[in-house]
Structure formats: structure tokens, C-alpha cells
Write a protein that holds these residues in place. Structure first.
Motif, PDB file in Angstrom:
ATOM      1  N   ILE A  87       0.846  -1.192   0.000  1.00 53.65           N
ATOM      2  CA  ILE A  87       0.000   0.000   0.000  1.00 53.65           C
ATOM      3  C   ILE A  87       0.876   1.234   0.000  1.00 53.65           C
ATOM      4  CG2 ILE A  87      -1.697   1.331   1.302  1.00 53.65           C
ATOM      5  CD1 ILE A  87      -2.689  -1.294   2.477  1.00 53.65           C
ATOM      6  N   ASP A  88       0.604   2.157  -0.905  1.00 54.48           N
ATOM      7  CA  ASP A  88       1.275   3.445  -0.900  1.00 54.48           C
ATOM      8  C   ASP A  88       0.537   4.325   0.095  1.00 54.48           C
ATOM      9  OD1 ASP A  88       2.340   5.932  -1.301  1.00 54.48           O
ATOM     10  OD2 ASP A  88       1.873   6.018  -3.433  1.00 54.48           O
ATOM     11  N   TYR A  89       1.094   4.497   1.270  1.00 53.41           N
ATOM     12  CA  TYR A  89       0.402   5.180   2.361  1.00 53.41           C
ATOM     13  C   TYR A  89      -0.038   6.583   1.971  1.00 53.41           C
ATOM     14  CZ  TYR A  89      -0.674   7.378   6.732  1.00 53.41           C
ATOM     15  OH  TYR A  89      -1.325   8.075   7.709  1.00 53.41           O
ATOM     16  N   LEU A  90       0.811   7.334   1.303  1.00 56.67           N
ATOM     17  CA  LEU A  90       0.472   8.720   1.005  1.00 56.67           C
ATOM     18  C   LEU A  90      -0.665   8.835   0.003  1.00 56.67           C
ATOM     19  CD1 LEU A  90       4.006  10.329   0.993  1.00 56.67           C
ATOM     20  CD2 LEU A  90       2.297  10.349   2.802  1.00 56.67           C
ATOM     21  N   SER A  91      -0.963   7.776  -0.739  1.00 51.53           N
ATOM     22  CA  SER A  91      -2.081   7.839  -1.687  1.00 51.53           C
ATOM     23  C   SER A  91      -3.376   7.295  -1.075  1.00 51.53           C
ATOM     24  CB  SER A  91      -1.741   7.065  -2.960  1.00 51.53           C
ATOM     25  OG  SER A  91      -1.718   5.684  -2.690  1.00 51.53           O
ATOM     26  N   ILE A  92      -3.310   6.843   0.164  1.00 52.61           N
ATOM     27  CA  ILE A  92      -4.477   6.224   0.787  1.00 52.61           C
ATOM     28  C   ILE A  92      -5.573   7.240   1.090  1.00 52.61           C
ATOM     29  CG2 ILE A  92      -5.279   5.134   2.928  1.00 52.61           C
ATOM     30  CD1 ILE A  92      -2.798   3.420   2.857  1.00 52.61           C
ATOM     31  N   GLY A  93      -5.220   8.382   1.591  1.00 53.82           N
ATOM     32  CA  GLY A  93      -6.258   9.326   1.976  1.00 53.82           C
ATOM     33  C   GLY A  93      -5.712  10.725   2.163  1.00 53.82           C
ATOM     34  N   ALA A  94      -6.507  11.546   2.796  1.00 50.48           N
ATOM     35  CA  ALA A  94      -6.178  12.956   2.924  1.00 50.48           C
ATOM     36  C   ALA A  94      -5.052  13.216   3.930  1.00 50.48           C
ATOM     37  CB  ALA A  94      -7.421  13.728   3.346  1.00 50.48           C
ATOM     38  N   MET A  95      -4.860  12.320   4.876  1.00 47.20           N
ATOM     39  CA  MET A  95      -3.851  12.566   5.899  1.00 47.20           C
ATOM     40  C   MET A  95      -2.449  12.389   5.345  1.00 47.20           C
ATOM     41  SD  MET A  95      -3.400  10.744   9.570  1.00 47.20           S
ATOM     42  CE  MET A  95      -2.074   9.633   9.146  1.00 47.20           C
ATOM     43  N   GLU A  96      -1.619  13.395   5.510  1.00 46.92           N
ATOM     44  CA  GLU A  96      -0.230  13.293   5.075  1.00 46.92           C
ATOM     45  C   GLU A  96       0.621  12.820   6.236  1.00 46.92           C
ATOM     46  OE1 GLU A  96       1.305  16.712   3.158  1.00 46.92           O
ATOM     47  OE2 GLU A  96      -0.440  16.932   1.867  1.00 46.92           O
ATOM     48  N   TRP A  97       1.742  12.199   5.925  1.00 45.44           N
ATOM     49  CA  TRP A  97       2.638  11.688   6.944  1.00 45.44           C
ATOM     50  C   TRP A  97       3.421  12.834   7.573  1.00 45.44           C
ATOM     51  CZ3 TRP A  97       2.997   7.445   9.619  1.00 45.44           C
ATOM     52  CH2 TRP A  97       4.134   7.230  10.374  1.00 45.44           C
ATOM     53  N   ASP A  98       3.443  12.876   8.904  1.00 45.71           N
ATOM     54  CA  ASP A  98       4.230  13.854   9.654  1.00 45.71           C
ATOM     55  C   ASP A  98       5.126  13.086  10.617  1.00 45.71           C
ATOM     56  OD1 ASP A  98       4.980  15.523  11.951  1.00 45.71           O
ATOM     57  OD2 ASP A  98       3.690  17.044  11.036  1.00 45.71           O
ATOM     58  N   ALA A  99       6.433  13.231  10.482  1.00 44.67           N
ATOM     59  CA  ALA A  99       7.384  12.461  11.285  1.00 44.67           C
ATOM     60  C   ALA A  99       7.209  12.689  12.781  1.00 44.67           C
ATOM     61  CB  ALA A  99       8.816  12.808  10.877  1.00 44.67           C
ATOM     62  N   ASN A 100       6.679  13.834  13.163  1.00 48.33           N
ATOM     63  CA  ASN A 100       6.538  14.149  14.586  1.00 48.33           C
ATOM     64  C   ASN A 100       5.223  13.680  15.189  1.00 48.33           C
ATOM     65  OD1 ASN A 100       9.069  15.532  14.850  1.00 48.33           O
ATOM     66  ND2 ASN A 100       8.143  17.194  13.686  1.00 48.33           N
ATOM     67  N   THR A 101       4.172  13.608  14.386  1.00 48.16           N
ATOM     68  CA  THR A 101       2.858  13.310  14.959  1.00 48.16           C
ATOM     69  C   THR A 101       2.179  12.058  14.409  1.00 48.16           C
ATOM     70  OG1 THR A 101       1.760  14.751  13.357  1.00 48.16           O
ATOM     71  CG2 THR A 101       2.418  15.757  15.451  1.00 48.16           C
ATOM     72  N   SER A 102       2.557  11.604  13.223  1.00 44.34           N
ATOM     73  CA  SER A 102       1.931  10.410  12.648  1.00 44.34           C
ATOM     74  C   SER A 102       2.514   9.159  13.291  1.00 44.34           C
ATOM     75  CB  SER A 102       2.145  10.370  11.145  1.00 44.34           C
ATOM     76  OG  SER A 102       1.549  11.485  10.524  1.00 44.34           O
ATOM     77  N   SER A 103       1.727   8.070  13.266  1.00 48.04           N
ATOM     78  CA  SER A 103       2.173   6.838  13.919  1.00 48.04           C
ATOM     79  C   SER A 103       1.741   5.607  13.130  1.00 48.04           C
ATOM     80  CB  SER A 103       1.592   6.758  15.334  1.00 48.04           C
ATOM     81  OG  SER A 103       0.202   6.515  15.265  1.00 48.04           O
ATOM     82  N   VAL A 104       2.288   4.473  13.520  1.00 45.00           N
ATOM     83  CA  VAL A 104       1.903   3.190  12.935  1.00 45.00           C
ATOM     84  C   VAL A 104       0.406   2.964  13.131  1.00 45.00           C
ATOM     85  CG1 VAL A 104       2.174   0.684  13.125  1.00 45.00           C
ATOM     86  CG2 VAL A 104       4.190   2.169  13.158  1.00 45.00           C
ATOM     87  N   SER A 105      -0.097   3.322  14.296  1.00 43.28           N
ATOM     88  CA  SER A 105      -1.521   3.150  14.574  1.00 43.28           C
ATOM     89  C   SER A 105      -2.378   3.952  13.594  1.00 43.28           C
ATOM     90  CB  SER A 105      -1.828   3.558  16.013  1.00 43.28           C
ATOM     91  OG  SER A 105      -3.165   3.267  16.329  1.00 43.28           O
ATOM     92  N   ASP A 106      -1.926   5.142  13.223  1.00 37.09           N
ATOM     93  CA  ASP A 106      -2.647   5.941  12.226  1.00 37.09           C
ATOM     94  C   ASP A 106      -2.714   5.201  10.891  1.00 37.09           C
ATOM     95  OD1 ASP A 106      -2.903   8.039  14.071  1.00 37.09           O
ATOM     96  OD2 ASP A 106      -1.042   8.990  13.400  1.00 37.09           O
TER      97      ASP A 106
END
Length: 129
Positions: A87-106
Motif C-alpha cells: 500500500i502506498d500510504y500517502l495515496s491512501i487518503g487525505a492525511m499526510e505523513w508527519d514524522a513528529n505526529t503520525s504513527s503506525v496506529s494511524d
């Protein structure tokens, strides 16, 4: 780990981040297991709906989003899957990856939504709210 390295893995350099990731996944997906892979990457594996999912934290994590792989093919309608079910995570939905706040659980929550939508589409029903 018998391999001598001149650098630390992300979880060695930031053990608090690893513990926070494990705790969030454990709270949201208690059946998931955390595994240190032979090549020193960390993965989180378990079932979402009827799909086996593996989220792999690469060497540049958290600055690079984790890789998510579906190990069972129930998602033929998901456009964001490559031929090897990655899965290409960044193409999944509106949420963008943020190294400080995003997580595996997200990432797992996003995958859960996609699996539910795919299952609903296959069954020809509306998603439950």
C-alpha cells in the motif's frame, strides 16, 4: 543482533518513540504483534477484518512513512495496491505523513477504513457509520 554497525537504528536512538508506537498499536489493535525483523527493521503484524496486515518501519522511520503490506488478497478493488499488495500510504487518503505526529496506529486505522470500504464495495452495500 550479531552484525556490527556504526550507526543506531531509529528505535535505538529514540526508544521512547518505539515504546509510544508499541503502546498505541497495543491499545488500538491488541492482537497485533511487534517483531524485530532479521534485518533490524521493526514490523507490526496482525489481522484487520479478515486481512493479515504487516506494517514495516523502514530504516528512515519516522522521517519516511512505514510500508504497509496486505498478506491476504481481499482488496482487489483498492486502487492504491501495487501488484505485490504493498500500500502506498500517502495515496491512501487525505492525511499526510508527519514524522513528529503520525504513527503506525494511524496507518493501521487508514488501512482498516480501506478494507471496510473494499469489503462493502464487493458486497454491494453501504458502509456502516
Amino acid at each position: 543482533d550479531n552484525i556490527k554497525r556504526d550507526y543506531l537504528q531509529w528505535y535505538e536512538a529514540d526508544p521512547d518513540r518505539l515504546n509510544a508506537e508499541i503502546e498505541r498499536v497495543k491499545n488500538d489493535y491488541p492482537e497485533f504483534r511487534t517483531i524485530k525483523m532479521e534485518d533490524a527493521r521493526i514490523s507490526f503484524s496482525g489481522k484487520i477484518e479478515e486481512s493479515l496486515v504487516c506494517v514495516i518501519c523502514e530504516y528512515l522511520y519516522p522521517y519516511q512513512p512505514p510500508k504497509a503490506v496486505l498478506l491476504t488478497d481481499v482488496t482487489e478493488h483498492i486502487a492504491t495496491l501495487s501488484s505485490d499488495n504493498e500500500i502506498d500510504y500517502l495515496s491512501i487518503g487525505a492525511m499526510e505523513w508527519d514524522a513528529n505526529t503520525s504513527s503506525v496506529s494511524d496507518v493501521l486505522k487508514r488501512i482498516q477504513v480501506i478494507i471496510k470500504l473494499s469489503t462493502t464495495k464487493k458486497q454491494g452495500t453501504s458502509p456502516k457509520k
